[in-house]
Design an enzyme around this catalytic site. Structure first.
Site, PDB file in Angstrom:
ATOM      1  N   GLU A 166       0.867  -1.193   0.000  1.00 38.20           N
ATOM      2  CA  GLU A 166       0.000   0.000   0.000  1.00 38.20           C
ATOM      3  C   GLU A 166       0.898   1.236   0.000  1.00 38.20           C
ATOM      4  O   GLU A 166       1.706   1.412   0.914  1.00 38.20           O
ATOM      5  CB  GLU A 166      -0.897   0.016   1.248  1.00 38.20           C
ATOM      6  CG  GLU A 166      -1.941  -1.092   1.266  1.00 38.20           C
ATOM      7  CD  GLU A 166      -2.794  -1.113   2.537  1.00 38.20           C
ATOM      8  OE1 GLU A 166      -3.922  -1.602   2.469  1.00 38.20           O
ATOM      9  OE2 GLU A 166      -2.323  -0.654   3.597  1.00 38.20           O
ATOM     10  N   ASN A 204      -6.229  -3.269   6.391  1.00 33.29           N
ATOM     11  CA  ASN A 204      -6.550  -3.421   7.812  1.00 33.29           C
ATOM     12  C   ASN A 204      -7.896  -2.817   8.169  1.00 33.29           C
ATOM     13  O   ASN A 204      -8.462  -3.127   9.209  1.00 33.29           O
ATOM     14  CB  ASN A 204      -5.447  -2.816   8.688  1.00 33.29           C
ATOM     15  CG  ASN A 204      -4.271  -3.773   8.800  1.00 33.29           C
ATOM     16  OD1 ASN A 204      -4.421  -4.981   8.608  1.00 33.29           O
ATOM     17  ND2 ASN A 204      -3.102  -3.242   9.089  1.00 33.29           N
TER      18      ASN A 204
END
Ligand code: NAD
Length: 517
Positions: A166, A204
């Protein structure tokens, strides 16, 4: 602007001649150093603990040699990569780096201080990247003179193996910095996705419902953890069930991530942590690492078996209704097994009748509600399967008022079609349908709020968590209207904001669009 950025702009990648610094020679820093060195960069590795960087370099060189033995890396390449890895003791040695990635302790102040010191040493056009999982990139960069040169470069563990990275944009990260990091991660053999600096970034955050809904279902006694795990694996195609994954990650670590995302979103009830998980953590049942978590890993303990219906007789009258994927697969599987049945027209709701029991496809309503609304006590809801044709298991829930013989007839019908049947306590949305709808809802909100693109969220969840399908691709396959319907029924059943529908999904359902349009 960020989402329109080209991910594979190879021209923008840092050339191999650029020296890369990695600070923090622990699990992640070592892995990132290996990735950069294997991709051709000289890598300077630094750690605050004396000797830690040198020890990490020695371990990495030994690891590269093992990759040669396994035939995964050419011997000359491994030797060259090993030579490109250098341990340094002094921050000043990093002055020549064009990119420094920090992977130190997960606390804001030490990260800020480190970046401030680095900024004073490095050239103005150097990039400072953080591997943080949970701290705001904007906050880390805020104390610097050139906050625009800071971005997140979030690898997953183990960094040399997992493909996702990411690239996290802080509020003022410069577009060319993001472009360079995206291109560099791609040149290093990774699949980068761009995310805005928001709690949990993409993976997440969007993964929270996978754990959260499972914990809720277990907490409501809908089914035991082993059963929920089996449904997610056998019906959903997930590699592991949510409780197995939590046991692997560590319940304490998983709870800490949930807490941080929950706090980060100002205690949005979507992310409310689970009391059950908190109690297990308090008891020291942390998962595999402590020998017990949701499952028991102690000597002599076998894997817990999912709850499964004993064999029931085939119903004497079976009618398969309509042409939904579930009905078509059911008819095919019954025919293959030589079971007699008739076909009837569909009504968009029921998929089959078995000796007076009506089997409904899950739409977020409980079977008890179905029974109350239809006036047919013998109502049974069947949970989602990703592929009804090949699924080895289906979950069902009979209405509270369903007579036992008819609940057994429903199970007997599905067993006659070759499914193992797990019977759940009647719960809105059951297991897989609820999980998929909530994953899609979270992914949709992330897109709606500009965290990432629809393509990025699907890529991130497939590569970052190994999901069989991206959540939005899954919503498209089910039909966005169907997903919205499930969430609306869940919201009505629980009366909680947790199940509110993302405006992204609501609007698409109204327009008749899918998520990727
Ligand atoms: P770790 O504890 O294995 O390693 C951290 C290393 O940093 C240690 O060797 C420590 O001595 C060193 N260190 C601490 N403070 C330092 C400082 N001020 N200067 C130099 N070195 C310092 O931790 P980790 O698991 O590798 O995590 C590192 C970072 O990566 C954290 O921000 C973490 O949130 C993030 N992260 C971890 C994972 C994971 O699964 N472990 C995954 C993605 C991101």
């Amino acid at each position: 602007m960020h989402t329109a950025m080209q991910m594979r702009d190879v021209e923008a990648a840092l050339p191999q001649s650029v020296v890369v610094g990695v600070v923090g020679a622990g699990t992640m820093g070592s892995g990132i150093a290996q990735v950069a060195a294997t991709a051709g960069h000289t890598v300077l590795l630094l750690d605050a603990r004396p000797g830690a960087a040198a020890a990490a370099v020695a371990t990495l060189r030994a690891g590269l040699a093992r990759l040669v033995d396994k035939g995964r890396l050419d011997a000359a390449q491994a030797r060259a990569a090993g030579e490109r890895l250098q341990a340094v003791d002094d921050l000043e040695r990093l002055a020549c780096c064009g990119l420094v990635v920090e992977a130190i302790v997960e606390e804001l102040e030490p990260k800020r201080q480190l970046l401030r010191s680095l900024e004073a040493l490095l050239a103005d056009d150097a990039i400072l990247a953080s591997n943080t999982s949970s701290i705001s990139i904007t906050a880390i960069a805020a104390a610097l003179r050139r906050p625009q040169r800071v971005a997140g470069l979030h690898f997953f563990n183990p960094a040399p193996v997992l493909p996702l990275v990411e690239v996290v944009a802080g509020m003022v990260s410069a577009p060319e910095v993001l472009r360079t990091l995206l291109a560099t991660a791609a040149a290093w053999g990774k699949t980068p996705v761009l995310a805005a600096s928001t709690p949990g970034f993409i993976v997440n955050r969007v993964a929270r419902p996978f754990y959260g809904e499972a914990l809720r279902l277990a907490g409501e006694r809908a089914a035991a953890p082993a059963t929920i795990d089996a449904i997610c694996r056998d019906c959903g195609g997930f590699r592991m069930g949510p409780f197995e994954v939590m046991d692997l990650i560590g319940l304490d670590v998983n709870l800490a991530v949930t807490r941080s995302v929950w706090e980060g979103f100002f205690r949005d009830p979507r992310f409310t942590p689970s009391l059950m998980q908190q109690e297990l953590v308090a008891a020291g049942h942390l998962g595999r690492k402590s020998g017990r978590g949701f499952h028991d890993y102690r000597e002599g303990a076998g894997p817990a078996a999912p709850e499964q219906e004993p064999a029931h007789p085939l119903p004497s009258r079976i009618e398969v209704l309509g042409a939904s994927a579930a009905a078509v697969a059911l008819a095919e599987r019954l025919a293959e097994r030589g079971v007699a049945f008739s076909r009837g027209p569909g009504d968009g709701e029921r998929i089959a009748l078995a000796d007076g029991a009506a089997l409904y496809l899950g739409d977020g309503r409980s079977a008890t509600r179905r029974a109350a609304e239809s006036g047919v006590a013998a109502s049974v809801v069947v949970d989602l399967a990703r592929d009804y044709r090949s699924a080895p298991r289906l979950a069902i829930a009979p209405a509270l008022q369903c007579p036992p013989q008819q609940a057994q007839a429903a199970a007997g019908l599905l067993q006659g079609a070759g499914y193992a049947v797990s019977r759940l306590a009647d719960t809105p949305g059951l297991v897989l349908m609820r999980t998929v709808a909530m994953l899609a809802n979270e992914a949709a909100d992330a897109v709606q709020q500009g965290v990432c693109s629809a393509a990025a969220v699907d890529t991130a969840m497939r590569l970052g968590t190994n999901y069989p399908l991206g959540p939005l691709a899954w919503a498209d396959a089910l039909g966005v209207r169907q997903v919205v319907g499930v969430l609306d029924h869940l919201a009505a059943a629980y009366g909680e904001d947790r199940y509110r529908v993302s405006p992204f999904l609501r609007q698409r359902a109204l327009a008749g669009w899918n998520c990727h349009e």
